[in-house]
Design an enzyme around this catalytic site. Sequence first.
Site, PDB file in Angstrom:
ATOM      1  N   PRO A 133       0.831  -1.226   0.000  1.00  0.00           N
ATOM      2  CA  PRO A 133       0.000   0.000   0.000  1.00  0.00           C
ATOM      3  C   PRO A 133       0.851   1.255   0.000  1.00  0.00           C
ATOM      4  O   PRO A 133       1.902   1.324   0.646  1.00  0.00           O
ATOM      5  CB  PRO A 133      -0.798  -0.143   1.306  1.00  0.00           C
ATOM      6  CG  PRO A 133      -0.923  -1.616   1.493  1.00  0.00           C
ATOM      7  CD  PRO A 133       0.384  -2.184   1.006  1.00  0.00           C
ATOM      8  N   CYS A 134       0.362   2.258  -0.733  1.00  0.00           N
ATOM      9  CA  CYS A 134       1.209   3.404  -1.051  1.00  0.00           C
ATOM     10  C   CYS A 134       0.916   4.649  -0.229  1.00  0.00           C
ATOM     11  O   CYS A 134       1.526   5.684  -0.465  1.00  0.00           O
ATOM     12  CB  CYS A 134       1.048   3.743  -2.534  1.00  0.00           C
ATOM     13  SG  CYS A 134      -0.634   4.226  -2.981  1.00  0.00           S
ATOM     14  N   GLN A 135      -0.013   4.600   0.738  1.00  0.00           N
ATOM     15  CA  GLN A 135      -0.395   5.838   1.426  1.00  0.00           C
ATOM     16  C   GLN A 135       0.791   6.545   2.074  1.00  0.00           C
ATOM     17  O   GLN A 135       0.854   7.767   2.120  1.00  0.00           O
ATOM     18  CB  GLN A 135      -1.460   5.552   2.495  1.00  0.00           C
ATOM     19  CG  GLN A 135      -2.762   5.010   1.943  1.00  0.00           C
ATOM     20  CD  GLN A 135      -2.810   3.504   2.002  1.00  0.00           C
ATOM     21  OE1 GLN A 135      -1.797   2.832   1.831  1.00  0.00           O
ATOM     22  NE2 GLN A 135      -3.982   2.959   2.256  1.00  0.00           N
ATOM     23  N   SER A 138       3.044   8.012  -1.094  1.00  0.00           N
ATOM     24  CA  SER A 138       2.499   8.953  -2.063  1.00  0.00           C
ATOM     25  C   SER A 138       2.701  10.384  -1.585  1.00  0.00           C
ATOM     26  O   SER A 138       2.730  10.666  -0.387  1.00  0.00           O
ATOM     27  CB  SER A 138       1.013   8.690  -2.300  1.00  0.00           C
ATOM     28  OG  SER A 138       0.255   9.057  -1.168  1.00  0.00           O
TER      29      SER A 138
END
Length: 514
Positions: A133-135, A138
Amino acid sequence: MKTGEVLVIDLFAGPGGLGEGISSVTDESGNYPFKIGVSVEKEPSAHRTLTTRSFFRKLKELDGGLDDYFRYVRGELTRDEIFSLYPKQAESASYETLEEPRALGEDNELIHARIRELLAVHQGPKVVIGGPPCQAYSLAGRSRNAGIKGYKAENDHRNFLYKEYLKVLSIAQPDVFVMENVRGILSAKIDGKVMFPQILKDLRNPRLVTGDDGVSKYKIFSLVVEAKDPKDPKYSDSSDFLIRSEYYGVPQARHRVILLGVRQDITRIPDTISPMAKTVTVEQVLSDLPPLRSGFSKQKDIQKDWEKQIRTNSKKLKRILEKTFDRATVGSLSLEPRLELERKSSQITEVQHNIPKHLEKWYLDNHPNCVLNHETRGHMTSDLLRYAFSAAFTKISGGISPKARDFPAELAPDHDNWATGSHADRFRTQAGNKCATTVTSHISKDGHYFIHYDPQQCRSLTIREAARLQTFPDNYLFEGNRTQQYVQVGNAVPPYLAHQIGKVVLGILDVDQV
């Protein structure tokens, strides 16, 4: 698994974009060598979508199986009813997706046990795919985190989920792995130090992190830049790992870091994917979908009232546009509402599509003869005029979506920071004559950044339109409520891009033809 098949382990799978693209690759004999053994996803609606898609792939192997799948997506069969018609395939699909949502880092014992179970019966090539997951990586996520009092990146477990990926690499020791993430991973920092070089170092030698003995090392390749020394691939710039999707047949400027890991004992050199001569535009891939009207979010939604509102807006809009553009140009633009439009349609139109050849078969093969997930959201009345202005401005200007400074004062929203310039792109039309901007999960919150190019429809994009921009086939059903479906589409890897990556992977592997 059969001879000639490649076991695929899909981590952080989302709704399955990466798995969809890779599993759709065929070999020289027309067989599908990539077989997904396990897909790991923790979000319930995305997990449900994954299971449905796994079920679809299994029904595709049966004579007449897709006919019943299409009855399901058209609402003629319930999920329980179609699963009961094909209990073996339903059980297999559920097994593939671990029966229920699972999360790496929380359900490791079960996930690792399943992977070992698959490895025990599969002696052929193995591939691990997925993107943590990129949260936390980003740019938008880092901006949000900066506003959280006491936030420290080194304490955010999401920054280290790639280590869960490393653990699976240590267990499976695949021939090849594909790891995807947002562009921000190239510049993300921990304790002031850029993380990406350390991530590359760890992926090249997972044992350094996992501590497991006998773990293979990997060469890390770019998919778009050739390595100067393929035996020991190094790249002059970390941005060499960045793939700009619009160069590779995807109608969207989605820029993602994708790493191709090849086990050190494999001597074949991977190809790079080839750019296409022309960019695919939004209108090319959306114009054949049924036109729809937006709805009202703050009042009773009646079609005639919507038409009346858009008609009233069109008169205001001409007056506003004539302050920027010449009267003849504005007068030639159709701004009156399209009549008798619904907010939801599953009907195939008779409009001749203009889909480029490479995507035509991709979207339309095994078509359900209906349109899935194609429903508009409601908007505030004041936003309807802003949407129409943005779409009309974009059309007249040849594809330039207006910035905040281009909006007249009478259309300015009641936001304290509107005039500061910090939200210059608060409203953005996806120009019909260009590729789309990045489809993100924010599309689930409002449609301001994803306005349809047709001012007569005066609305934001539907889930199906966003899915087309992401290159999901038309028979791909997104489960869950509308908000969840938007999030799934926004978080996905474009399947057509993944398909091209899958071809590169197949070229590396020693797969027996069957």
